[in-house]
Design an enzyme around this catalytic site. Sequence first.
Site, mmCIF file in Angstrom:
data_model
loop_
_atom_site.group_PDB
_atom_site.id
_atom_site.type_symbol
_atom_site.label_atom_id
_atom_site.label_comp_id
_atom_site.label_asym_id
_atom_site.label_seq_id
_atom_site.Cartn_x
_atom_site.Cartn_y
_atom_site.Cartn_z
ATOM 1 N N ARG A 68 21.733 85.288 54.479
ATOM 2 C CA ARG A 68 21.523 86.221 53.370
ATOM 3 C C ARG A 68 20.171 86.908 53.487
ATOM 4 N NH1 ARG A 68 19.796 85.858 47.755
ATOM 5 N NH2 ARG A 68 21.044 87.268 46.454
ATOM 6 N N ASP A 73 17.386 91.918 54.278
ATOM 7 C CA ASP A 73 16.354 92.665 54.990
ATOM 8 C C ASP A 73 16.931 93.928 55.605
ATOM 9 O OD1 ASP A 73 13.775 93.157 56.217
ATOM 10 O OD2 ASP A 73 14.664 92.479 58.095
ATOM 11 N N VAL A 76 18.091 97.053 53.428
ATOM 12 C CA VAL A 76 17.059 97.825 52.720
ATOM 13 C C VAL A 76 16.096 98.412 53.757
ATOM 14 C CG1 VAL A 76 15.245 97.759 50.978
ATOM 15 C CG2 VAL A 76 17.274 96.313 50.721
ATOM 16 N N ASP A 80 13.430 95.156 59.467
ATOM 17 C CA ASP A 80 11.993 95.231 59.785
ATOM 18 C C ASP A 80 11.181 94.127 59.127
ATOM 19 O OD1 ASP A 80 12.145 96.004 57.151
ATOM 20 O OD2 ASP A 80 10.989 97.848 57.395
ATOM 21 N N SER A 82 10.787 93.478 56.120
ATOM 22 C CA SER A 82 10.103 93.902 54.891
ATOM 23 C C SER A 82 10.425 92.987 53.716
ATOM 24 C CB SER A 82 10.478 95.346 54.540
ATOM 25 O OG SER A 82 11.888 95.495 54.442
ATOM 26 N N ASN A 101 16.667 89.935 44.348
ATOM 27 C CA ASN A 101 16.141 88.900 45.236
ATOM 28 C C ASN A 101 15.363 87.801 44.535
ATOM 29 O OD1 ASN A 101 17.111 90.101 47.626
ATOM 30 N ND2 ASN A 101 15.336 91.460 47.753
ATOM 31 N N PRO A 169 24.579 95.442 47.729
ATOM 32 C CA PRO A 169 25.865 95.241 47.051
ATOM 33 C C PRO A 169 25.834 94.030 46.131
ATOM 34 C CG PRO A 169 26.010 94.586 49.352
ATOM 35 C CD PRO A 169 24.677 95.249 49.193
ATOM 36 N N THR A 260 35.908 74.684 52.216
ATOM 37 C CA THR A 260 34.959 74.121 53.195
ATOM 38 C C THR A 260 33.574 74.700 52.882
ATOM 39 O OG1 THR A 260 35.547 75.908 54.749
ATOM 40 C CG2 THR A 260 36.658 73.786 55.045
#
Length: 337
Positions: A68, A73, A76, A80, A82, A101, A169, A260
């Site tokens: 994730r 990263d 967006v 890089d 960021s 985030n 998303p 699972t």
Amino acid sequence: MEVGAMIPTTIVGLFLFCLILGQSTMALSQGLQYGFYNDVCPEAEQIVNEVVSKFMHRDANAAAGLIRLHFHDCFVNGCDASVLLEKTPSGEPVEKDSPANYKSLRGMDIIDKIKEKLEDKCPGIVSCADILAFAARDAAVNAGVLPYLVPGGRRDGSTSRAVDTMILPGPFLTVEELTDTFAKKGLTQDEMVILSAAHSIGSAHCGTFGYRLYGEKPHYSQDPSLEPMQAEFLKTECPPSSIPKDGSLGRHKVPLDSITPTILDNMYYAGLLQGKGLLASDQGLMKNFHTRNLVIAFALNPIAWSRHFGLAMEKMGNLDVLTGDKGEIRRKCRRIN
């Protein structure tokens, strides 16, 4: 229904060959290269794998966090690193502090440990952006998918803005909205369905799907696409008191995949066929003719899905990369030099 009825073996083989050829060409054309560190830091990828494996041995859920982290990263402004920055010269809120985030990203401590070891071994050589890409690959492979190649040569950016994460998303998007979001990043609807199976591992806060259990105003009806027995089980894990009324995520979490939950595999698709998709954005894949057929195909063919997943991850890892003399090689991943 046999998977051959959905995706004939010969077509799958040809499709995979074309994807491999196309993505290898794309990676090289962007300045990325397989075995990028072979001469300057030959143990780089081995060190990444060793640290990732060590952390996953302690906590299998670490894989979901690393995958994730790489995804958030790359989506967006490109891959890089960021997302790792804690502050920038502009003083603006950074990506990791955005609502998308904040308190939900995991794995930064693993990246820090990898970077520390690489700086001891090869100071100033391996970028944080490449570490993210390698770590996500190793996490995915350790969690269950077939090995896949990842080129190196990314460099680190110096810009990180929370406002830019608005394009990530969310769990409420429809298939059409997800398709459009991925298309803006050069990823196809097929690749969106393939990458969505990253939700075969990890967990989600009750606040992200609670409305599917208890409904929304004015009717307060349970989401009919959610399998009834699964809904009843989720209500025991996420009682109304666990879902904040202010729209925040809350503290309670449940596994994204009830079949699972610690293995990255095609059981994500089997769950969708049973109506057990936790997030509306996942279960929504069954509402579109094309994406539903892909769900069926990948539920029946774990090898085909696993190969496609590696290719899609590699392609995503090539989004808007900085190479050559662009960007920098950060000495510490959380701040610019």
